[in-house]
Design an enzyme around this catalytic site. Structure first.
Site, PDB file in Angstrom:
ATOM      1  N   THR A  71      63.373  52.113  27.180  1.00  0.00           N
ATOM      2  CA  THR A  71      64.126  50.773  27.241  1.00  0.00           C
ATOM      3  C   THR A  71      65.321  50.637  27.971  1.00  0.00           C
ATOM      4  O   THR A  71      65.321  49.330  28.377  1.00  0.00           O
ATOM      5  CB  THR A  71      64.419  50.568  25.543  1.00  0.00           C
ATOM      6  OG1 THR A  71      63.360  50.681  24.876  1.00  0.00           O
ATOM      7  CG2 THR A  71      65.265  49.035  25.275  1.00  0.00           C
TER       8      THR A  71
ATOM      9  N   ASP B  27      56.536  54.166  29.187  1.00  0.00           N
ATOM     10  CA  ASP B  27      57.507  54.091  27.867  1.00  0.00           C
ATOM     11  C   ASP B  27      57.172  55.553  27.238  1.00  0.00           C
ATOM     12  O   ASP B  27      56.205  55.911  27.406  1.00  0.00           O
ATOM     13  CB  ASP B  27      56.575  52.850  27.019  1.00  0.00           C
ATOM     14  CG  ASP B  27      56.975  52.669  25.539  1.00  0.00           C
ATOM     15  OD1 ASP B  27      57.276  51.691  25.356  1.00  0.00           O
ATOM     16  OD2 ASP B  27      57.092  53.624  24.857  1.00  0.00           O
TER      17      ASP B  27
ATOM     18  N   SER C 136      56.298  56.656  24.498  1.00  0.00           N
ATOM     19  CA  SER C 136      55.025  56.773  23.932  1.00  0.00           C
ATOM     20  C   SER C 136      54.004  57.423  24.678  1.00  0.00           C
ATOM     21  O   SER C 136      52.898  58.125  24.055  1.00  0.00           O
ATOM     22  CB  SER C 136      54.703  55.578  23.154  1.00  0.00           C
ATOM     23  OG  SER C 136      55.622  55.020  22.267  1.00  0.00           O
TER      24      SER C 136
ATOM     25  N   ASP D 298      61.878  56.822  21.872  1.00  0.00           N
ATOM     26  CA  ASP D 298      60.715  57.263  20.704  1.00  0.00           C
ATOM     27  C   ASP D 298      60.375  58.588  20.884  1.00  0.00           C
ATOM     28  O   ASP D 298      60.287  59.157  19.597  1.00  0.00           O
ATOM     29  CB  ASP D 298      59.569  56.479  20.784  1.00  0.00           C
ATOM     30  CG  ASP D 298      59.733  54.860  20.641  1.00  0.00           C
ATOM     31  OD1 ASP D 298      60.845  54.520  19.872  1.00  0.00           O
ATOM     32  OD2 ASP D 298      59.033  54.069  21.057  1.00  0.00           O
TER      33      ASP D 298
ATOM     34  N   THR E  96      59.519  72.436   6.461  1.00  0.00           N
ATOM     35  CA  THR E  96      59.549  71.345   5.206  1.00  0.00           C
ATOM     36  C   THR E  96      59.628  69.965   5.749  1.00  0.00           C
ATOM     37  O   THR E  96      60.003  69.684   6.906  1.00  0.00           O
ATOM     38  CB  THR E  96      60.935  71.796   4.488  1.00  0.00           C
ATOM     39  OG1 THR E  96      61.115  70.700   3.325  1.00  0.00           O
ATOM     40  CG2 THR E  96      62.107  71.803   5.272  1.00  0.00           C
ATOM     41  N   GLN E  97      59.104  69.278   4.699  1.00  0.00           N
ATOM     42  CA  GLN E  97      58.923  67.687   5.012  1.00  0.00           C
ATOM     43  C   GLN E  97      60.316  67.162   4.714  1.00  0.00           C
ATOM     44  O   GLN E  97      60.864  66.126   5.339  1.00  0.00           O
ATOM     45  CB  GLN E  97      58.055  67.088   3.864  1.00  0.00           C
ATOM     46  CG  GLN E  97      56.641  67.293   4.164  1.00  0.00           C
ATOM     47  CD  GLN E  97      55.785  66.799   3.022  1.00  0.00           C
ATOM     48  OE1 GLN E  97      56.194  65.954   2.295  1.00  0.00           O
ATOM     49  NE2 GLN E  97      54.634  67.146   3.033  1.00  0.00           N
ATOM     50  N   CYS E  98      61.094  67.873   4.430  1.00  0.00           N
ATOM     51  CA  CYS E  98      62.648  67.407   3.876  1.00  0.00           C
ATOM     52  C   CYS E  98      63.302  67.461   5.266  1.00  0.00           C
ATOM     53  O   CYS E  98      63.212  68.624   6.123  1.00  0.00           O
ATOM     54  CB  CYS E  98      63.586  68.180   3.026  1.00  0.00           C
ATOM     55  SG  CYS E  98      62.703  68.279   1.690  1.00  0.00           S
TER      56      CYS E  98
HETATM   57  N1  ASP Z   1      59.716  52.410  23.128  1.00  0.00           N
HETATM   58  C1  ASP Z   1      60.742  52.851  23.904  1.00  0.00           C
HETATM   59  C2  ASP Z   1      60.556  54.287  24.495  1.00  0.00           C
HETATM   60  O1  ASP Z   1      60.826  55.099  23.717  1.00  0.00           O
HETATM   61  C3  ASP Z   1      61.923  52.629  22.951  1.00  0.00           C
HETATM   62  C4  ASP Z   1      63.084  53.203  23.503  1.00  0.00           C
HETATM   63  O2  ASP Z   1      63.263  53.569  24.711  1.00  0.00           O
HETATM   64  O3  ASP Z   1      64.229  53.323  22.766  1.00  0.00           O
HETATM   65  O4  ASP Z   1      60.105  54.237  25.579  1.00  0.00           O
END
Ligand code: ASP
Length: 342
Positions: free
Chosen positions: A14, A58, A60, A91, A277-279
Site C-alpha cells: 500500500t 501487493d 498477497s 498483509d 496453539t490457536q491462542c
Molecule cells: N494489500 C496490501 C499489501 O499487503 C496491504 C498493505 O500494504 O498494507 O500489499
C-alpha cells in the site's frame, strides 16, 4: 564519521500504491514516487540508496521465491550498507520477516520491514513516519560506529518488533502489528529508544545467507467437528513433510473420535507434526492436560510459543536445510533466531 548508509528494498504494498482510476482499486507504483513524496528524507543524516524488485507486488502475491530474492539482495549488498529497509505490504509482512530471519544466519545489521496502511500520497498517511523512522533506526550505530541491531524487525506505528514474533492483527488501524509473546525492541516518541537488552546478541561469525526453502508444509487447524480421518492418506500422496497442527489452548486436542489415530498415522508415515496453539498469546505445554499428553506420547513436536507465521517459515527453512528426520525434529524445537521461548 561518514553518514550511515541504508539500502531501501522496495517490494510494493500500500505504501507505494495509487488508485486505478478505471477500476477504483489500489495498485502498486514505482519507488521514485514513494521517495519523492517525502522531501525531508534527504535531511535525515542517512545516505539512502534504493533498489526495487523486478515486479512490484501487493504482498498477497508474495511467494517463497520473493524471500529468497530478498535474502540474495541483502547478501550482495551486505558489506556496503549499515542497514536495510524493506518496503513491503503489511498483509504478509510477518511471514516475510519471519522467513528472512531464518534465511539470514549470523545477521549483524538491522533489516527492517515497514509499510503503511494508507498510500504515501494521501494527507493522513502513516507511510511518512513509518519510512522515516525505519530509515533512522536502520542507520543507527553504537559509540564504536557499528550497527547494533542484529535482527530482522518490523517497524510500524511507533514500535519496533522482532519480525518473527509478530503478526498482523488489524487491517484498519495504523498499529497493524503486535508481538504478544516477546516485548517490543524499540519505541519511537520524541526520542527513539532501543531496548538493547531485548535484542539478539551479535554473532562474531560471518553472515550465512541460505537460499532454499521447501514448501512441503501443511496446516491442520482444529475445530470441534473436524474429521481428520482422510488427511493422512491425502498428505502421504502429496509429499507433505511437516504438518502444523493448530491446537486449542495450551496445545490440546480431542481424545475422542478419529483425531489421535489420524495423528499417529501421519507420524508413522514419516510426517513431522508440529503443535502450535490457536491462542495468539501463551504457549503449548504438552502434558499439562490429558488432551495433550496423548499427543506428546505419539511424538508430536512442541512448537512452544511460535507464531503461525514463524512456524510455517521455520518448517520450510528446516526442510530445505536437512533431510535427516532426527535433525529436523531437533531444529524445530531449537530457538534459532529468537523466534521461540524455551
Ligand atoms: N494489500 C496490501 C499489501 O499487503 C496491504 C498493505 O500494504 O498494507 O500489499
Amino acid at each position: 564519521m561518514s553518514k550511515p548508509k541504508v539500502l531501501i528494498i522496495y517490494t510494493g504494498g500500500t505504501i507505494g500504491m495509487i488508485r486505478d482510476e478505471k477500476k477504483g482499486t489500489l495498485k502498486p507504483f514505482r519507488l521514485e514516487r514513494v521517495v519523492k513524496s517525502i522531501p525531508s528524507i534527504l535531511e535525515l543524516g542517512v545516505e539512502i540508496h534504493s533498489i526495487e524488485l523486478d515486479e512490484i507486488i501487493d504482498s498477497s502475491n508474495v511467494t517463497p521465491s520473493v524471500w529468497i530474492e530478498l535474502a540474495e539482495i541483502i547478501r550482495d549488498y551486505y558489506n556496503d550498507f549499515d542497514g536495510f529497509v524493506i518496503l513491503h505490504g503489511s498483509d504478509t509482512m510477518a511471514y516475510s520477516a519471519s522467513a528472512l530471519s531464518f534465511l539470514l544466519e549470523n545477521l549483524g545489521k538491522p533489516v527492517i520491514f515497514t509499510g503503511s496502511q494508507l498510500p504515501i500520497g494521501l494527507p493522513r498517511t502513516d507511510a511518512r513516519e513509518n519510512l522515516i523512522t525505519a530509515l533512522t533506526i536502520a542507520g543507527m550505530r553504537n559509540r564504536h560506529g557499528q550497527s547494533f541491531i542484529p535482527e530482522v524487525c518490523i517497524y510500524f506505528e511507533d514500535q519496533l518488533y522482532r519480525g518473527n514474533r509478530t503478526y498482523k492483527h488489524n487491517s484498519e488501524n495504523f498499529d497493524a502489528f503486535v508481538s504478544r509473546n516477546y516485548p517490543i525492541l524499540g519505541e519511537a516518541g520524541v526520542r527513539i529508544r532501543i531496548f538493547e537488552e531485548r535484542l539478539l546478541t551479535q554473532s562474531n561469525k560471518n553472515l550465512v545467507v541460505h537460499t532454499s526453502l521447501n514448501t512441503n508444509v501443511a496446516v491442520v487447524k482444529l475445530f470441534p467437528g473436524l474429521i481428520l480421518g482422510s488427511f493422512p492418506k491425502l498428505f502421504k500422496h502429496s509429499g507433505i513433510e511437516v504438518v502444523i497442527l493448530e491446537t486449542y489452548g495450551s496445545g490440546n486436542g480431542p481424545t475422542n473420535g478419529d483425531f489421535l489415530p489420524a495423528v499417529k498415522e501421519m507420524i508413522d508415515n514419516g510426517i513431522l507434526v508440529l503443535n502450535i496453539t490457536q491462542c495468539r498469546e501463551g504457549r503449548v505445554e504438552m502434558g499439562k492436560y490429558e488432551t495433550s499428553e496423548k499427543l506428546l506420547s505419539l511424538g508430536v513436536i512442541n512448537g512452544a510459543d511460535l507464531t503461525f507465521e514463524s512456524a510455517i517459515t521455520k518448517a520450510m527453512f528446516i526442510l530445505a536445510l536437512t533431510n535427516d528426520l532426527k535433525e529436523r525434529r531437533h531444529l524445530l524445537t531449537t530457538d534459532l533466531r529468537g523466534e521461540m521461548t524455551l
